[in-house]
Scaffold this motif. Structure first.
Motif, PDB file in Angstrom:
ATOM      1  N   HIS A   1       0.832  -1.200   0.000  1.00 21.87           N
ATOM      2  CA  HIS A   1       0.000   0.000   0.000  1.00 21.87           C
ATOM      3  C   HIS A   1       0.872   1.257   0.000  1.00 21.87           C
ATOM      4  N   PHE A   2       1.977   1.220   0.720  1.00 16.80           N
ATOM      5  CA  PHE A   2       2.881   2.369   0.767  1.00 16.80           C
ATOM      6  C   PHE A   2       3.467   2.661  -0.609  1.00 16.80           C
ATOM      7  N   PHE A   3       4.014   1.642  -1.258  1.00 15.74           N
ATOM      8  CA  PHE A   3       4.650   1.853  -2.560  1.00 15.74           C
ATOM      9  C   PHE A   3       3.620   2.183  -3.643  1.00 15.74           C
TER      10      PHE A   3
ATOM     11  N   LEU B   1      25.882  -2.507  -1.406  1.00 13.80           N
ATOM     12  CA  LEU B   1      25.662  -3.108  -0.094  1.00 13.80           C
ATOM     13  C   LEU B   1      25.182  -2.017   0.859  1.00 13.80           C
ATOM     14  N   ILE B   2      24.035  -2.243   1.476  1.00 13.86           N
ATOM     15  CA  ILE B   2      23.454  -1.292   2.415  1.00 13.86           C
ATOM     16  C   ILE B   2      23.376  -1.939   3.800  1.00 13.86           C
TER      17      ILE B   2
ATOM     18  N   GLY C   1      17.772  -3.956  11.475  1.00 15.00           N
ATOM     19  CA  GLY C   1      16.932  -4.904  10.746  1.00 15.00           C
ATOM     20  C   GLY C   1      17.204  -6.336  11.156  1.00 15.00           C
ATOM     21  N   GLY C   2      16.156  -7.144  11.155  1.00 12.40           N
ATOM     22  CA  GLY C   2      16.282  -8.579  11.383  1.00 12.40           C
ATOM     23  C   GLY C   2      16.080  -9.333  10.085  1.00 12.40           C
ATOM     24  N   HIS C   3      15.737 -10.614  10.191  1.00 11.64           N
ATOM     25  CA  HIS C   3      15.594 -11.437   8.993  1.00 11.64           C
ATOM     26  C   HIS C   3      14.465 -10.922   8.097  1.00 11.64           C
ATOM     27  N   CYS C   4      13.383 -10.468   8.693  1.00 12.00           N
ATOM     28  CA  CYS C   4      12.288  -9.837   7.950  1.00 12.00           C
ATOM     29  C   CYS C   4      12.382  -8.336   8.174  1.00 12.00           C
ATOM     30  N   ALA C   5      13.380  -7.719   7.577  1.00 13.01           N
ATOM     31  CA  ALA C   5      13.736  -6.339   7.905  1.00 13.01           C
ATOM     32  C   ALA C   5      12.621  -5.345   7.625  1.00 13.01           C
ATOM     33  N   ASN C   6      11.765  -5.646   6.682  1.00 14.57           N
ATOM     34  CA  ASN C   6      10.669  -4.714   6.393  1.00 14.57           C
ATOM     35  C   ASN C   6       9.706  -4.584   7.567  1.00 14.57           C
ATOM     36  N   LEU C   7       9.721  -5.553   8.488  1.00 16.06           N
ATOM     37  CA  LEU C   7       8.820  -5.510   9.631  1.00 16.06           C
ATOM     38  C   LEU C   7       9.423  -4.808  10.841  1.00 16.06           C
ATOM     39  N   ASP C   8      10.753  -4.707  10.909  1.00 15.99           N
ATOM     40  CA  ASP C   8      11.324  -4.074  12.108  1.00 15.99           C
ATOM     41  C   ASP C   8      12.249  -2.905  11.800  1.00 15.99           C
ATOM     42  N   ALA C   9      12.536  -2.654  10.537  1.00 14.24           N
ATOM     43  CA  ALA C   9      13.255  -1.436  10.127  1.00 14.24           C
ATOM     44  C   ALA C   9      12.494  -0.844   8.945  1.00 14.24           C
ATOM     45  N   THR C  10      11.191  -0.750   9.118  1.00 18.01           N
ATOM     46  CA  THR C  10      10.269  -0.480   8.019  1.00 18.01           C
ATOM     47  C   THR C  10      10.598   0.795   7.254  1.00 18.01           C
ATOM     48  N   ASP C  11      10.710   1.908   7.948  1.00 21.43           N
ATOM     49  CA  ASP C  11      10.926   3.186   7.260  1.00 21.43           C
ATOM     50  C   ASP C  11      12.255   3.203   6.518  1.00 21.43           C
TER      51      ASP C  11
ATOM     52  N   GLN D   1      12.714   3.476   2.433  1.00 24.94           N
ATOM     53  CA  GLN D   1      13.496   4.592   1.884  1.00 24.94           C
ATOM     54  C   GLN D   1      14.566   4.083   0.933  1.00 24.94           C
ATOM     55  N   TYR D   2      15.298   3.054   1.352  1.00 19.97           N
ATOM     56  CA  TYR D   2      16.360   2.512   0.511  1.00 19.97           C
ATOM     57  C   TYR D   2      15.806   1.960  -0.798  1.00 19.97           C
ATOM     58  N   LEU D   3      14.673   1.261  -0.724  1.00 22.59           N
ATOM     59  CA  LEU D   3      14.095   0.676  -1.929  1.00 22.59           C
ATOM     60  C   LEU D   3      13.607   1.755  -2.892  1.00 22.59           C
ATOM     61  N   LEU D   4      12.923   2.753  -2.372  1.00 21.43           N
ATOM     62  CA  LEU D   4      12.454   3.838  -3.238  1.00 21.43           C
ATOM     63  C   LEU D   4      13.617   4.532  -3.946  1.00 21.43           C
TER      64      LEU D   4
END
Length: 277
Positions: A51-53, A243-244, A249-259, A263-266
């Motif tokens: 939804h964000f993207f 390399l970023i 972030g953990g294994h599912c980084a989108n859930l715990d380093a969401t913002d 930002q990096y993906l955008l």
């Protein structure tokens, strides 16, 4: 605020008797982005990100891998039905179904492995490739499938879900999503896939891919980070490899380093698109 476990509305395509579900949000004429989950998860992991993207003008496709979420599993659940190649072909089938000739791709864990396989034959369709929780090669002792099934039977899906949620993310608000995904796993599917992803080397596919690659190395993902040595030693010299570091972030980084991940993906996609002009 606790995050609600929810799927995007489902669309379906069938390949070789397997009914594959995927979410599809955002403008139909926007740049296509695939967000692909890992083993024992589902598209639910990326609902909020989709939804964000979409609000940024992207058409976001979020598959449920075969045997996960709302996608069916092949009859009999034989080992060969869950090879890296077969599961990667499912992603390409979805891309064909939505008539996406090119797309950005983000893979978490198994989702990244599938892209690495697909790059060899379908690299021209990848505008960019990003991953987190994925090593490009892995060599581990043979997995104890019988032990996995015994642990699952001993603990049961509910306890597996609760324990796994705490171990997967430090973000308490996101734990209901992880718990819901883990509670719903098909242990026969999981163990068949484990048999294929314990030993592989797809670094050459990444080296041969001419497009931009971004690897997010997440500080709390210790097991994957310990396996990244061969990947980074080969990839760091590549001009289009980035390399970023994502310390929180953990294994599912989108859930715990969401913002941070968003930002990096955008920025990655926007830079890629600008360089294409």
């Amino acid at each position: 605020m606790t995050l609600t476990p929810e799927f995007l509305d489902a669309n379906y395509v069938e390949r070789d008797g397997v009914r594959l579900a995927y979410g599809d949000v955002g403008p139909k004429d926007g740049p296509v982005v695939f967000l692909v989950h890992g083993l024992a998860a589902s598209g639910m992991q990326f609902t909020a990100d989709a939804h964000f993207f979409a609000k940024w003008g992207y058409r976001v496709i979020v598959p449920d891998l075969r045997g996960h979420g709302r996608s069916s599993a092949p009859t009999g659940k034989k080992s060969e039905d869950f090879s890296i190649a077969e599961m990667a072909k499912d992603i390409i089938a979805i891309a064909d179904h939505i008539e996406a000739s090119v797309f950005h791709y983000v893979g978490n864990s198994l989702g990244g492995i599938l892209a690495l396989w697909a790059l060899k034959e379908h690299g021209a369709r990848f505008r960019s490739f990003a991953s987190f929780g994925t090593s490009y090669s892995l060599r581990t002792p043979e997995a104890g499938v019988g032990l996995l099934k015994w642990i699952y039977k001993l603990l049961g899906p509910n306890l597996i879900g609760r324990i796994g949620a705490v171990g997967t993310t430090k973000n308490k608000a996101a734990r209901p999503i992880v718990r819901a995904m883990l509670t719903a796993i098909d242990i026969d599917v999981v163990t068949q896939i484990v048999g294929h992803v314990g030993n592989y080397n797809l670094i050459d596919n990444a080296l041969a891919y001419p497009g931009p690659i971004m690897l997010l190395r997440c500080g709390h993902d210790k097991s994957v980070n310990s396996a990244l040595g061969p990947t980074l030693s080969k990839m760091k010299s590549q001009d289009d490899f980035t390399l970023i570091e994502v310390p929180d972030g953990g294994h599912c980084a989108n859930l715990d380093a969401t913002d941070r991940v968003r930002q990096y993906l955008l920025e990655f996609w926007q830079t890629t698109e600008q360089n294409e002009r």
